[in-house]
Scaffold this active site. Structure first.
Site, PDB file in Angstrom:
ATOM      1  N   CYS A  28     -12.082 -19.019  -6.162  1.00  0.00           N
ATOM      2  CA  CYS A  28     -12.017 -19.380  -4.747  1.00  0.00           C
ATOM      3  C   CYS A  28     -12.289 -20.864  -4.524  1.00  0.00           C
ATOM      4  CB  CYS A  28     -13.096 -18.629  -3.973  1.00  0.00           C
ATOM      5  SG  CYS A  28     -12.738 -16.889  -3.756  1.00  0.00           S
TER       6      CYS A  28
ATOM      7  N   ASP B 298      -2.775 -63.056  -0.680  1.00  0.00           N
ATOM      8  CA  ASP B 298      -2.038 -62.601   0.500  1.00  0.00           C
ATOM      9  C   ASP B 298      -2.579 -63.244   1.779  1.00  0.00           C
ATOM     10  OD1 ASP B 298      -0.169 -60.287   1.611  1.00  0.00           O
ATOM     11  OD2 ASP B 298      -1.955 -60.388   2.878  1.00  0.00           O
TER      12      ASP B 298
HETATM   13 ZN   LIG Z   1     -11.440 -16.943  -1.781  1.00  0.00          ZN
END
Ligand SMILES: [Zn+2]
Length: 500
Positions: free
Chosen positions: A35, A446
């Site tokens: 997860c 620059d």
């Molecule tokens: Zn999950």
């Protein structure tokens, strides 16, 4: 940056701390699922959790991606591993398909990065907990999963788009992981668009904060008429990849901490390349909190960071296009450079076929190196020397299409670019920063940077002093540059006459 201790990781999980999203993945032993730390599911017991620094490491350890929090939607933090630029660059190359196809190998990848194969594997294990091949495989699975959940594309097209080579391999991989056919995952999904269409819409997540307004303002100031269009906060542009022509539109979804990207393109195979370009252009891979934190430790920069938290360093859509823009912009205003670019596109870019462009203002694609290299006359009203450099650039890129790909160190990249006629130190650094995503590149001479620093530091007015001042901003000098440019641009925006 290594994986934090399991206790710290677990606390992040318990509090669903979004700051860790994309940085850690948690595998739950009792379910076999991995997860994101923000997963809405009930938090597993500490002793059942294993923590990983990448989705690939979790998958290598035998976990399959969660269907609720969808690890494929975690921000891709290509540049957070600040301690290893090599890993960041390798990840960018893998995103571009460096390990896809029969001829690709870790050895060739390592060679392009200027190190040995074993060394690259070791760095991957140390920072990601997985091998380069695992990372590439996991990205294919996760991209396919995202297409299954978020689009109506037929499974056979998804197999090709995600780089599986064959539908059989795609089915086998998904059956192995989820114990069911890929199509069965789609029915589980709640948020599928209503109708099948010849376009694909995806969400690409970033790690907040994200200064979308500054990003859009930067792109709008440089948008090439005929090829790019910004309207009502949405960025549109035409796309050409391997001869195919299409378009993209990109909008901000602040509540989802994502960009919404709609792609219209005839070849699904090009999808990963287009997505990776969008990520690069909009700098979605930045671990911006770490970068802002580092830069804010300089009292000079701290007020700028506080004013624009989450300011990104825009990438280039394409190396050649960006290099042409850089040459066109030498010593003239952004507005004037934009006018020249529009002429160039109208004169040499292929027209977009009817029915492809989704907006009437998108009429042409950017010319290819081959087109500019072979033309007798570029036909732009600009100094002869600069026309010559455009031609030299086109010829060099036509001969070596990998010219803007990461190879070796930043110094060798700069040196290689400088062999092109008309590409000096400034142009080379500018190309390295925006096209090659060298986040430590810094074009210290620059004019915009010099004006920007002069506005906040009276003692710093030359390229040499700026260069010294910038030492402590490493390895994120590109972001400091973006802040200085933005200070300068906003200070003189009223005159609409600011410089690159
Ligand atoms: Zn999950």
């Amino acid at each position: 940056m290594e994986l934090p201790s399991p206790e710290v990781c677990y606390r992040a999980l318990q509090s669903r701390d979004a700051r860790f999203d994309g940085l850690i993945f948690v595998g739950v032993r009792s379910t076999g699922i991995y997860c994101r730390p923000v997963c809405p599911a009930r938090t597993a017991k500490f002793e059942n959790c294993r923590f990983f620094a990448s989705a690939a490491a979790a998958q290598d350890a035998g976990f399959r991606p969660c269907l609720r929090c969808r690890p494929e939607t975690a921000p891709h933090l290509a540049s957070w591993r600040g301690t290893s630029n090599t890993v960041s660059r390798a990840l960018a190359l893998i995103d571009d398909g460096a390990l896809d196809g029969k001829e690709a190998s870790v050895e060739i990848l390592a060679e392009r990065l200027g190190l040995g194969e074993r060394q690259l594997r070791r760095l991957f294990l140390q920072h990601l907990g997985a091998s380069p091949i695992s990372v590439a495989q996991t990205r294919r699975v996760l991209f396919a999963k995202q297409l299954i959940h978020e689009t109506r594309m037929p499974m056979a097209e998804i197999a090709i788009a995600a780089g599986f080579g064959s539908v059989r391999r795609f089915n086998e991989t998904f059956r192995g992981l989820f114990h069911r056919a890929p199509g069965a995952l789609r029915r589980k999904s709640a948020s599928v668009p209503a109708a099948a269409e010849a376009r694909v819409t995806l969400r690409l997540r970033y790690r907040p904060p994200y200064d979308w307004e500054s990003m859009l303002a930067f792109l709008e100031a440089r948008a090439i008429p005929g090829m790019e269009w910004i309207e009502e906060g949405i960025y549109h542009r035409t796309v050409e990849i391997d001869g195919g022509i299409g378009s993209v539109e990109v909008s901000h979804l602040p509540r989802q901490q994502s960009l919404g990207v709609t792609i219209r393109f005839p070849e699904v195979k090009a999808l990963p390349a287009i997505v990776s370009r969008v990520r690069r252009l909009f700098d979605l891979g930045a671990d911006i909190e770490t970068i802002d934190g580092h830069l804010a430790s300089d009292p000079l920069l701290a007020p700028l960071i506080a004013m624009r938290p989450g300011l990104r360093a825009p990438g280039g859509w394409d190396g050649f296009e960006l290099a042409v823009r850089a040459i066109l912009g030498q010593q003239i205003t952004v507005t004037a450079a934009r006018r020249l670019a529009a002429q160039l596109v109208a004169l040499h870019g292929r027209p977009v076929p009817a029915g492809i462009a989704h907006h009437p203002s998108l009429t042409h694609v950017f010319p290819t190196p081959g087109q500019l290299a072979s033309t007798d006359s570029i036909g732009l009203g600009m100094p002869f020397a600069r026309l010559r450099s455009l031609k030299a650039l086109a010829t060099a890129v036509a001969a070596d299409p990998n010219l803007f790909r990461t190879q070796g160190t930043i110094d060798s990249a700069i040196a290689r670019l400088r062999t092109i006629h008309g590409v000096g130190e400034w142009t080379a650094h500018y190309i390295a920063l925006r096209a090659m995503r060298e986040m430590d590149a810094f074009p210290s001479s620059d004019i915009g940077l010099l004006r920007g620093i002069a506005r906040i530091d009276d003692n710093c007015s030359t390229a040499a002093t700026l260069q010294m001042r910038a030492e402590s901003w490493r390895p994120w000098r590109a972001y400091a540059a973006q802040h200085l440019w933005t200070v300068d641009a906003s200070a003189i925006a009223a005159s609409k006459d600011f410089y690159d």
